[in-house]
Design a protein around this motif. Structure first.
Motif, PDB file in Angstrom:
ATOM      1  N   HIS A  38      12.611 100.000 -10.984  1.00  0.00           N
ATOM      2  CA  HIS A  38      11.156  99.852 -11.041  1.00  0.00           C
ATOM      3  C   HIS A  38      10.771  99.012 -12.275  1.00  0.00           C
ATOM      4  O   HIS A  38      11.173  99.346 -13.402  1.00  0.00           O
ATOM      5  N   TYR A  39       9.990  97.977 -12.030  1.00  0.00           N
ATOM      6  CA  TYR A  39       9.589  97.085 -13.129  1.00  0.00           C
ATOM      7  C   TYR A  39       8.082  96.927 -13.194  1.00  0.00           C
ATOM      8  O   TYR A  39       7.410  96.884 -12.158  1.00  0.00           O
ATOM      9  N   LYS A  40       7.605  96.797 -14.426  1.00  0.00           N
ATOM     10  CA  LYS A  40       6.181  96.525 -14.659  1.00  0.00           C
ATOM     11  C   LYS A  40       6.045  95.135 -15.260  1.00  0.00           C
ATOM     12  O   LYS A  40       6.763  94.775 -16.196  1.00  0.00           O
ATOM     13  N   LYS A  62      13.120  95.801  -5.414  1.00  0.00           N
ATOM     14  CA  LYS A  62      12.646  96.511  -6.603  1.00  0.00           C
ATOM     15  C   LYS A  62      11.191  96.941  -6.383  1.00  0.00           C
ATOM     16  O   LYS A  62      10.453  96.323  -5.612  1.00  0.00           O
ATOM     17  N   SER A  63      10.783  97.997  -7.068  1.00  0.00           N
ATOM     18  CA  SER A  63       9.393  98.443  -7.003  1.00  0.00           C
ATOM     19  C   SER A  63       8.634  97.734  -8.126  1.00  0.00           C
ATOM     20  O   SER A  63       9.052  97.777  -9.282  1.00  0.00           O
ATOM     21  N   ILE A  64       7.553  97.073  -7.766  1.00  0.00           N
ATOM     22  CA  ILE A  64       6.843  96.234  -8.741  1.00  0.00           C
ATOM     23  C   ILE A  64       5.439  96.736  -9.018  1.00  0.00           C
ATOM     24  O   ILE A  64       4.671  97.037  -8.106  1.00  0.00           O
ATOM     25  N   PHE A  65       5.139  96.774 -10.300  1.00  0.00           N
ATOM     26  CA  PHE A  65       3.871  97.274 -10.814  1.00  0.00           C
ATOM     27  C   PHE A  65       3.265  96.129 -11.631  1.00  0.00           C
ATOM     28  O   PHE A  65       3.797  95.746 -12.674  1.00  0.00           O
ATOM     29  N   PHE A  66       2.174  95.556 -11.111  1.00  0.00           N
ATOM     30  CA  PHE A  66       1.463  94.533 -11.881  1.00  0.00           C
ATOM     31  C   PHE A  66       0.428  95.229 -12.752  1.00  0.00           C
ATOM     32  O   PHE A  66      -0.537  95.816 -12.246  1.00  0.00           O
ATOM     33  N   ASP A  67       0.651  95.157 -14.055  1.00  0.00           N
ATOM     34  CA  ASP A  67      -0.250  95.814 -15.008  1.00  0.00           C
ATOM     35  C   ASP A  67      -1.247  94.765 -15.503  1.00  0.00           C
ATOM     36  O   ASP A  67      -1.159  94.294 -16.637  1.00  0.00           O
ATOM     37  N   TYR A  91       2.164  98.579  -7.133  1.00  0.00           N
ATOM     38  CA  TYR A  91       1.119  99.159  -8.003  1.00  0.00           C
ATOM     39  C   TYR A  91       0.366  98.040  -8.722  1.00  0.00           C
ATOM     40  O   TYR A  91       0.955  97.003  -9.065  1.00  0.00           O
ATOM     41  N   LEU A  92      -0.908  98.316  -8.994  1.00  0.00           N
ATOM     42  CA  LEU A  92      -1.742  97.390  -9.766  1.00  0.00           C
ATOM     43  C   LEU A  92      -2.701  98.234 -10.603  1.00  0.00           C
ATOM     44  O   LEU A  92      -3.250  99.222 -10.102  1.00  0.00           O
ATOM     45  N   THR A  93      -2.907  97.815 -11.856  1.00  0.00           N
ATOM     46  CA  THR A  93      -3.884  98.545 -12.683  1.00  0.00           C
ATOM     47  C   THR A  93      -5.236  97.838 -12.717  1.00  0.00           C
ATOM     48  O   THR A  93      -5.327  96.606 -12.680  1.00  0.00           O
ATOM     49  N   VAL A  94      -6.274  98.675 -12.822  1.00  0.00           N
ATOM     50  CA  VAL A  94      -7.629  98.202 -13.107  1.00  0.00           C
ATOM     51  C   VAL A  94      -8.176  99.121 -14.205  1.00  0.00           C
ATOM     52  O   VAL A  94      -7.684 100.234 -14.369  1.00  0.00           O
ATOM     53  N   HIS A  95      -9.163  98.638 -14.950  1.00  0.00           N
ATOM     54  CA  HIS A  95      -9.804  99.527 -15.914  1.00  0.00           C
ATOM     55  C   HIS A  95     -10.673 100.530 -15.157  1.00  0.00           C
ATOM     56  O   HIS A  95     -11.258 100.204 -14.113  1.00  0.00           O
ATOM     57  N   ALA A  96     -10.760 101.734 -15.699  1.00  0.00           N
ATOM     58  CA  ALA A  96     -11.443 102.827 -14.986  1.00  0.00           C
ATOM     59  C   ALA A  96     -12.960 102.758 -15.156  1.00  0.00           C
ATOM     60  O   ALA A  96     -13.576 103.666 -15.703  1.00  0.00           O
ATOM     61  N   ALA A 109      -7.821  97.734   0.781  1.00  0.00           N
ATOM     62  CA  ALA A 109      -7.999  98.512   2.020  1.00  0.00           C
ATOM     63  C   ALA A 109      -6.985  98.090   3.076  1.00  0.00           C
ATOM     64  O   ALA A 109      -6.768  96.902   3.313  1.00  0.00           O
ATOM     65  N   GLY A 110      -6.328  99.095   3.670  1.00  0.00           N
ATOM     66  CA  GLY A 110      -5.387  98.824   4.755  1.00  0.00           C
ATOM     67  C   GLY A 110      -4.017  98.369   4.288  1.00  0.00           C
ATOM     68  O   GLY A 110      -3.131  98.122   5.106  1.00  0.00           O
ATOM     69  N   SER A 111      -3.802  98.272   2.982  1.00  0.00           N
ATOM     70  CA  SER A 111      -2.484  97.828   2.486  1.00  0.00           C
ATOM     71  C   SER A 111      -1.745  99.015   1.871  1.00  0.00           C
ATOM     72  O   SER A 111      -2.278 100.113   1.778  1.00  0.00           O
ATOM     73  N   HIS A 112      -0.506  98.756   1.406  1.00  0.00           N
ATOM     74  CA  HIS A 112       0.276  99.811   0.754  1.00  0.00           C
ATOM     75  C   HIS A 112       0.140  99.773  -0.766  1.00  0.00           C
ATOM     76  O   HIS A 112       0.757 100.576  -1.462  1.00  0.00           O
ATOM     77  N   LEU A 113      -0.646  98.833  -1.275  1.00  0.00           N
ATOM     78  CA  LEU A 113      -0.777  98.709  -2.733  1.00  0.00           C
ATOM     79  C   LEU A 113      -1.487  99.939  -3.317  1.00  0.00           C
ATOM     80  O   LEU A 113      -2.543 100.339  -2.821  1.00  0.00           O
TER      81      LEU A 113
END
Ligand SMILES: O=c1ccn([C@@H]2O[C@H](COP(=O)(O)O)[C@@H](O)[C@H]2O)c(=O)[nH]1
Length: 238
Positions: A38-40, A62-67, A91-96, A109-113
């Protein structure tokens, strides 16, 4: 590569590829081999070749996380998320912030992200929150932002492992992943991180995934460093 089980300790560890060039990131990923799955990818690589590299790594299993910690007008956030969906990342991050989270939910919507909401950066403490104009304690802010993220359909929360117990006690459901940077094995320099926890304590305290950068990427033997963290994850589970 077949998808690894969530029970595999490697699924708990995201290595942050905060490296100066694509060539160095490729070398590190090759060196880590099957030890890391798993990589970020954050600003440093993301603003150069990181998006294409993440797409390539995702295609290789690989599992990918775009931060990328998105925060912009709704249309821009939604379209940005739609672009990330196409990379095959997980995975993808956004500010809360509410509007940002709503736009991100529409974009994926409709994706696995999976969208993760960044509450309060692990490099901040109470003084930093006050300086930024927030009233109330850091912990109460993390809690209220996390609750709002859940209500708006986010899949996970980025927080310190110091807050995982508090969030579960406050009713953040188990289906919402608690993703925790600010991880430091005992004796390792904290650098700019102010809310640090060891890998073992983080897992024992309920963190679902650990994010680790410099303690793996900036040492002479990254494979040994990653393996030591995986060993701590196994020990924490008893
Ligand atoms: O609150 C946050 C959100 C994101 N990060 C990111 O995680 C890694 C941590 O790297 P280390 O070298 O292990 O400190 C880095 O990419 C940050 O951008 C975070 O630290 N805190």
């Amino acid at each position: 590569m077949s998808p690894i089980s969530n029970q595999d300790p490697r699924a708990k560890l995201f290595v942050a590829l905060d490296l100066p060039s694509l060539a160095e990131a490729e070398r590190l990923v090759a060196r880590l081999g099957d030890t890391v799955t798993h990589y970020k990818i954050g600003y440093r690589l993301g603003y150069s070749d990181g998006i294409a590299f993440g797409r390539e790594l995702a295609a290789s299993g690989k599992s990918i996380f775009f931060d990328l910690k998105l925060h912009d007008i709704d249309n821009t956030v939604r379209e940005g998320v739609e672009s990330i969906v196409k990379t095959g990342a997980h995975y993808l991050t956004v500010h809360a912030y509410p509007q940002t989270m709503k736009a991100a939910a529409a974009g994926r919507a409709g994706s696995h992200l999976k969208i993760l909401a960044v509450t309060i950066l692990t490099s901040w403490n109470d003084v930093d929150c006050a300086e930024a104009g927030y009233a109330g304690s850091l912990q109460s802010l993390v809690q209220s932002k996390a609750k709002q993220a859940v209500a708006l359909g986010m899949d996970g929360i980025v927080c310190s492992a110091q807050e995982t117990g508090l969030l579960r006690a406050a009713g953040i459901p188990d289906r919402v992943e608690l993703v925790t940077p600010g991880i430091r094995p005992a004796g390792v320099d904290s650098g700019d991180q102010k809310r640090i926890v060891t890998p073992r304590a983080a897992i024992a305290g309920g963190a679902d995934r650990l994010v680790v950068g410099r303690p793996i990427t900036a040492v002479a033997d990254p494979v040994a460093a990653a393996q030591a963290i995986l060993d701590e994850i196994v020990m924490a589970r008893g």
